[in-house]
Scaffold this active site. Structure first.
Site, PDB file in Angstrom:
ATOM      1  N   HIS A 221       0.823  -1.211   0.000  1.00  0.00           N
ATOM      2  CA  HIS A 221       0.000   0.000   0.000  1.00  0.00           C
ATOM      3  C   HIS A 221       0.860   1.265   0.000  1.00  0.00           C
ATOM      4  O   HIS A 221       0.656   2.181  -0.816  1.00  0.00           O
ATOM      5  CB  HIS A 221      -0.920  -0.009   1.224  1.00  0.00           C
ATOM      6  CG  HIS A 221      -1.818   1.183   1.314  1.00  0.00           C
ATOM      7  ND1 HIS A 221      -3.067   1.223   0.746  1.00  0.00           N
ATOM      8  CD2 HIS A 221      -1.638   2.406   1.908  1.00  0.00           C
ATOM      9  CE1 HIS A 221      -3.623   2.394   0.982  1.00  0.00           C
ATOM     10  NE2 HIS A 221      -2.776   3.136   1.677  1.00  0.00           N
ATOM     11  N   GLU A 222       1.820   1.308   0.904  1.00  0.00           N
ATOM     12  CA  GLU A 222       2.650   2.501   1.016  1.00  0.00           C
ATOM     13  C   GLU A 222       3.575   2.657  -0.186  1.00  0.00           C
ATOM     14  O   GLU A 222       3.907   3.778  -0.583  1.00  0.00           O
ATOM     15  CB  GLU A 222       3.464   2.467   2.312  1.00  0.00           C
ATOM     16  CG  GLU A 222       2.626   2.426   3.592  1.00  0.00           C
ATOM     17  CD  GLU A 222       1.655   3.592   3.696  1.00  0.00           C
ATOM     18  OE1 GLU A 222       1.893   4.644   3.078  1.00  0.00           O
ATOM     19  OE2 GLU A 222       0.624   3.423   4.390  1.00  0.00           O
TER      20      GLU A 222
ATOM     21  N   HIS B 281       1.831   4.757  -2.806  1.00  0.00           N
ATOM     22  CA  HIS B 281       1.975   6.201  -2.562  1.00  0.00           C
ATOM     23  C   HIS B 281       3.382   6.667  -2.917  1.00  0.00           C
ATOM     24  O   HIS B 281       3.576   7.704  -3.569  1.00  0.00           O
ATOM     25  CB  HIS B 281       1.715   6.508  -1.080  1.00  0.00           C
ATOM     26  CG  HIS B 281       0.306   6.275  -0.634  1.00  0.00           C
ATOM     27  ND1 HIS B 281      -0.788   6.765  -1.307  1.00  0.00           N
ATOM     28  CD2 HIS B 281      -0.201   5.621   0.453  1.00  0.00           C
ATOM     29  CE1 HIS B 281      -1.891   6.413  -0.670  1.00  0.00           C
ATOM     30  NE2 HIS B 281      -1.562   5.712   0.409  1.00  0.00           N
TER      31      HIS B 281
END
Length: 450
Positions: A22-23, A26
């Site tokens: 997920h990170e 980003h």
């Protein structure tokens, strides 16, 4: 104790993978957009490991594995030098900010597709959804479902195995009717059955969706022959062995495994004489049963696993595809999970689904440990499912989540000016309170299920 440690280990592994995925979404899109990333952290708290790359980004593995974050240069957080202003997150166009924030959940969905692709390439052994038993007066019985039928479609969607059937049943929560298509495997005769769901009472803490509907999957007959003896169990202490056939207990001839379970359960902490058939000879052994708590109080415990007759070859098959086919199947399953997750959120809001169905970290840990115990393909499926849910949850329009940030940016896109900081601050507080409430409910549910 080992079960708890096993669950904890795979919980940390699973959560670490999914948070990193997920990170990373980003992080990589921020890099592509020219934003300076100061820190990429998996976990919170004191760093256990850190490294700084040539771009000046600090990569951190922290001690509390319950999340992570990407820290980007931002004037709203700290002073920024004139030279770094073009690389500050808040100085980017609204389109770039939307792309950076949306990248996290999108990467979760892409990871789910990738994990399922590998799973289907490896192959998943499963069985066809052939009905074994239909209890009288159940919803399935009233729809004229019969033992021996194979379910082929539910609500118009193909159901090659019981997992697919269960998924489609859950998607019909809150609806009044459901169409189930089935065939008789021997003759190939097709039937279309109408299930009346208006009286459907589904409590996941008590029964599965299948059982509550009256669909008991076919299982090969369980014999009275012992397949496995647990270590340190009463059976092990007494000298029972794999291959022993239980003939009598306390002088009572036994015909099936259910009878054995009933006799053992009724005599906790008692010594019972067993008659066994071993290597063609009759052997008698006295066994002191153990005791453990069951739903109806104290029950006797033996510590053995019975053998089962073999599955009919016509019922078994393997979900396995080449790279392209696996990718298509993985994408289709990911999309179905995404749609079902959104539907379930809507049904939580409408009250069709109880908040008692929410699960927290304890349930995730148990699922991680159990799936890993079954093998890599099942652990990949578990990772994909949780990744989809993580992506959907992060898209909820709560200001503390990615979806809340996206909501603010879309408002800015429509109005031509940013949402005032004071309004954002109020939103963050309300969103934080709602998220904390949901997490509390989920954890309480987890504890209640223990």
């Amino acid at each position: 104790m080992w079960s708890i440690l096993n669950n904890l280990l795979f919980f940390v592994i699973a959560l670490g993978i999914l948070v990193a995925v997920h990170e990373w979404g980003h992080f990589i899109v921020a890099r592509w957009c020219g934003v300076k990333v100061q820190r990429f952290s998996v976990g919170f708290g004191k760093p256990l490991w850190r490294r700084v790359d040539r771009h000046g980004t600090e990569f951190v593995l922290a001690g509390i594995p319950l999340g992570g974050y990407v820290k980007m240069l931002d004037e709203r957080v700290e002073p920024v030098s004139d030279a770094d202003l073009p690389r500050a997150f808040n100085r980017q166009s609204v389109y770039k900010r939307i792309a950076i924030i949306a990248a996290g959940p999108i990467t979760n969905f892409l990871f789910a597709i990738l994990a399922l692709t590998f799973m289907y390439m490896l192959g998943v052994e499963t069985v066809k959804p052939v009905v074994g038993e239909v209890p009288k007066e159940s919803i399935a019985a009233r729809a004229y479902m019969q033992s021996g039928m194979q379910i082929t479609h539910v609500g118009g969607r193909e159901t090659p195995d019981w997992e697919a059937v269960n998924l489609e049943l859950v998607s019909h929560i809150g609806k009044e009717h459901m169409t189930v298509e089935a065939i008789w495997p021997d003759s190939g005769q097709k039937l279309s059955l109408n299930f009346d769901l208006r009286q459907w009472q589904f409590d996941p803490d008590k029964d599965s969706a299948l059982i509550s509907m009256g669909l008991v999957p076919y299982r090969p007959a369980i014999t009275t022959v012992i397949a496995q003896v647990a270590d340190d169990s009463p059976a092990k202490v007494a000298g029972l062995k794999a291959g022993d056939k239980i003939v009598q207990i306390k002088g009572t001839p036994v015909q099936n495994w259910e009878q054995i379970v009933d006799l053992i359960g009724a005599h906790p902490n008692q010594v019972l004489p067993f008659a066994l058939e071993r290597d063609g000879y009759l052997t008698r052994i006295d066994v002191r049963l153990g005791e453990r708590e069951g739903q109806d109080g104290s029950q006797g415990y033996l510590g053995v696993v019975p053998t089962m007759d073999a599955w009919p070859e016509s019922y078994r098959f393997t979900h396995q595809y080449g790279p392209v086919g696996a990718l298509v199947e993985g994408a289709d399953k990911t999309w179905r999970w995404m749609v079902l997750s959104v539907e379930m959120i809507g049904k939580l809001i409408s009250g069709d689904v109880s908040v008692k169905n929410l699960s927290g970290p304890i349930s995730i840990a148990q699922g991680a440990g159990a799936s890993a115990g079954y093998g890599l393909v099942y652990f990949l499926s578990f990772l994909a499912l949780i990744s989809v849910n993580l992506g959907i949850i992060n898209l909820l329009p709560l200001p503390v989540l990615d979806g809340g940030h996206l909501l603010y940016y879309f408002i800015e896109l429509l109005t031509g000016r940013p949402v005032p900081e004071s309004v954002q601050e109020i939103g963050f507080r309300i969103g934080g309170a709602l998220l904390l409430l949901l997490m509390t409910i989920a954890i309480v549910n987890d504890i209640a299920r223990l």
